[in-house]
Design an enzyme around this catalytic site. Structure first.
Site, PDB file in Angstrom:
ATOM      1  N   ILE A   1     -31.675 -29.995  49.086  1.00  0.00           N
ATOM      2  CA  ILE A   1     -31.602 -28.590  49.490  1.00  0.00           C
ATOM      3  C   ILE A   1     -31.768 -27.645  48.288  1.00  0.00           C
ATOM      4  O   ILE A   1     -32.065 -26.485  48.467  1.00  0.00           O
ATOM      5  CB  ILE A   1     -30.281 -28.297  50.238  1.00  0.00           C
ATOM      6  CG1 ILE A   1     -29.041 -28.403  49.332  1.00  0.00           C
ATOM      7  CG2 ILE A   1     -30.143 -29.228  51.448  1.00  0.00           C
ATOM      8  CD1 ILE A   1     -27.738 -27.980  50.001  1.00  0.00           C
ATOM      9  N   LYS A   2     -31.547 -28.125  47.083  1.00  0.00           N
ATOM     10  CA  LYS A   2     -31.733 -27.331  45.849  1.00  0.00           C
ATOM     11  C   LYS A   2     -31.182 -25.917  45.953  1.00  0.00           C
ATOM     12  O   LYS A   2     -31.819 -24.964  45.522  1.00  0.00           O
ATOM     13  CB  LYS A   2     -33.208 -27.327  45.433  1.00  0.00           C
ATOM     14  CG  LYS A   2     -33.719 -28.715  45.024  1.00  0.00           C
ATOM     15  CD  LYS A   2     -35.082 -28.645  44.334  1.00  0.00           C
ATOM     16  CE  LYS A   2     -35.600 -30.020  43.969  1.00  0.00           C
ATOM     17  NZ  LYS A   2     -36.043 -30.835  45.116  1.00  0.00           N
ATOM     18  N   ARG A   3     -29.982 -25.761  46.485  1.00  0.00           N
ATOM     19  CA  ARG A   3     -29.347 -24.459  46.545  1.00  0.00           C
ATOM     20  C   ARG A   3     -28.722 -24.119  45.192  1.00  0.00           C
ATOM     21  O   ARG A   3     -28.570 -24.999  44.325  1.00  0.00           O
ATOM     22  CB  ARG A   3     -28.268 -24.423  47.641  1.00  0.00           C
ATOM     23  CG  ARG A   3     -28.709 -24.832  49.055  1.00  0.00           C
ATOM     24  CD  ARG A   3     -29.897 -24.060  49.587  1.00  0.00           C
ATOM     25  NE  ARG A   3     -30.074 -24.226  51.024  1.00  0.00           N
ATOM     26  CZ  ARG A   3     -31.191 -24.643  51.617  1.00  0.00           C
ATOM     27  NH1 ARG A   3     -32.259 -24.979  50.910  1.00  0.00           N
ATOM     28  NH2 ARG A   3     -31.267 -24.719  52.937  1.00  0.00           N
TER      29      ARG A   3
END
Lengths: 304, 304
Positions: B104-106
């Site tokens: 998700i690379k948040r």
């Protein structure tokens, strides 16, 4: 969208963007009770709370502001129902004519970024086009470089959408990477130069690019330096209000025409009723309107 | 999850993580036709395509691998229906006993990161707990520093979840920020040191932290240096296969016990049928299984 954003700031004489970032704790109890009774202790109940809350606030403030910025995380934590509330909020704000900046802070390699670009470009299924997310602009993270930005640029040019890319963020620990010094300049200056360069690929007609920068209100001197460094880059400025940034700090973030930035406030506006002794809980949207007007006046005091 | 990941790599003798990143173009035509006929040209049709595609592949490969990594962007572009497919994919992989890494690379400020932490922590509504996203671990972006990481750490410790934080990404333009030189060291070394330090807050019992690092296969020398620099950090390695990384390059990414990394392949496995002349389109899942076995054998050749 950047020309429209500029003209709407001009029309409202207000560079305020309202952060539609609801939390469970800031929902007035009469709304909570109604939704819990109707939908039980479920994500759907929370989604309906957020929709009611946001729409009531938008009904009061939409004509006073140019733009809103819903933070997708607040919705995403409640799963699909939460994200439905995000989408309904975006759609309602667009009906009201506002420029909607989806605060999604995505960033990934090219093939993945092409998928995330669906936020502003929509998606095609066998020739049919679906604009499922509907944001006019989104925020992005630059850590992976141009690969992760390029897939969004076609939508900027062809559909007049926009981006705001993180340069100097408002939070305390943003310094850990952003302020590392490279040949006498901080990393965020390099981010700034990349964002400026990328911005040349999608200029609006008012002297600003459709690719803007996120520059926090909480690091005043750095913000002013960045204003000089990136004269064609519109700034989305978080950190005003609850995070500690003041209007006075932003005086030199504006360009010589009093344009060039929008200033976000979230809790300070949408949860204003919790600190405003003149309103009842049922008047939460009135309190938000008062907070918007106070912020507008505060910012007008430092615009040129 | 990190101990479980390590034991499942040991049990399968395979450090392969399958990237469940479907695109419309890689769905076999017989599935496309069935879903378009049933649901029309709609996001729901695509969601059903992705679910069928992923489940069929999982049925073939689940016992051969320790982990899967669905890339949420591929689903997110199809809106709520797409994200439903993501959730069903996560749930199905968990039923099969796999460690599920949500790509998700948040990354955001503290209050927002607390909301994103719902991906691994779940969310409480009036005392009721909902685990809506169900990932065992997620990927995060370090550009905003520790603020954006800290809210996830409680879930790592209390619910045995994990994180993989971007350090040195596999894409060509990752160098634009990550390779800037600070006092003789690249920015990614500073990211590495931060990730190592944060990792001390949530150590597993096998010598590795629940906070891992994303280190691409496509920059071999840098990866080997990072392996030495972060001895207690498990690596999630993208870039093998379609992006150009080879097993030989990864020889020194493994620790002295042949552990310490999982290697992702997405297109190279799930779309293998498109390049495999020995299978029909209906045998797409068989082709994926063959690709998993070939990748396992390839990696086993360089494990110590």
């Amino acid at each position: 969208m950047i020309d429209r954003l500029i003209s709407q700031i001009e029309a409202t004489q207000n560079p305020t963007v309202v952060g539609l970032d609801p939390t469970y704790a800031m929902i007035p109890s009469f709304i909570k009770e109604e939704m819990l009774e109707t939908y039980g202790k479920t994500p759907k109940a929370v989604a309906e709370m957020f929709i009611r809350f946001n729409k009531s606030i938008l009904d009061e403030v939409a004509t006073l502001i140019p733009s809103v910025k819903p933070q997708i995380a607040m919705y995403e934590q409640y799963g699909l129902e939460g994200l439905r509330a995000y989408m309904e909020t975006v759609a309602y704000a667009k009906e009201k004519g506002l420029v909607v900046i989806g605060d999604i802070k995505r960033g990934d390699i090219a093939s993945t970024a092409a998928a995330y670009a669906g936020h502003i470009a929509g998606v095609k299924i066998e020739g049919e086009h679906f604009d499922l997310w509907q944001e006019d602009a989104v925020t992005l993270n630059p850590y992976m470089g141009f690969d992760g930005i390029e897939p969004f640029i076609a939508a900027c040019n062809e559909q007049d959408r926009g981006l705001f890319i993180l340069v100097k963020t408002s939070n305390p620990s943003g310094v850990e990477i952003q302020d590392l010094m490279v040949n006498g300049l901080p990393v965020y200056d390099y981010s700034a130069d990349l964002v400026s360069k990328w911005g040349e690929l999608t200029m609006g007609t008012e002297g600003y690019s459709r690719i803007g920068a996120v520059v926090g209100a909480t690091y005043k001197e750095q913000g002013i330096e960045l204003r000089k460094r990136m004269p064609h880059t519109f700034f989305l400025v978080p950190g005003y209000g609850a995070q500690g940034g003041k209007a006075e700090d932003l005086k030199d973030y504006f360009d010589k025409n009093g344009s060039g930035i929008i200033v976000n406030s979230s809790r300070g506006i949408i949860a204003a009723y919790q600190k405003d002794k003149e309103v009842t809980e049922k008047e939460f949207a009135i309190a938000a309107k008062k907070a918007v007007l106070a912020m507008r006046d505060d910012l007008q005091g430092v615009m040129r």
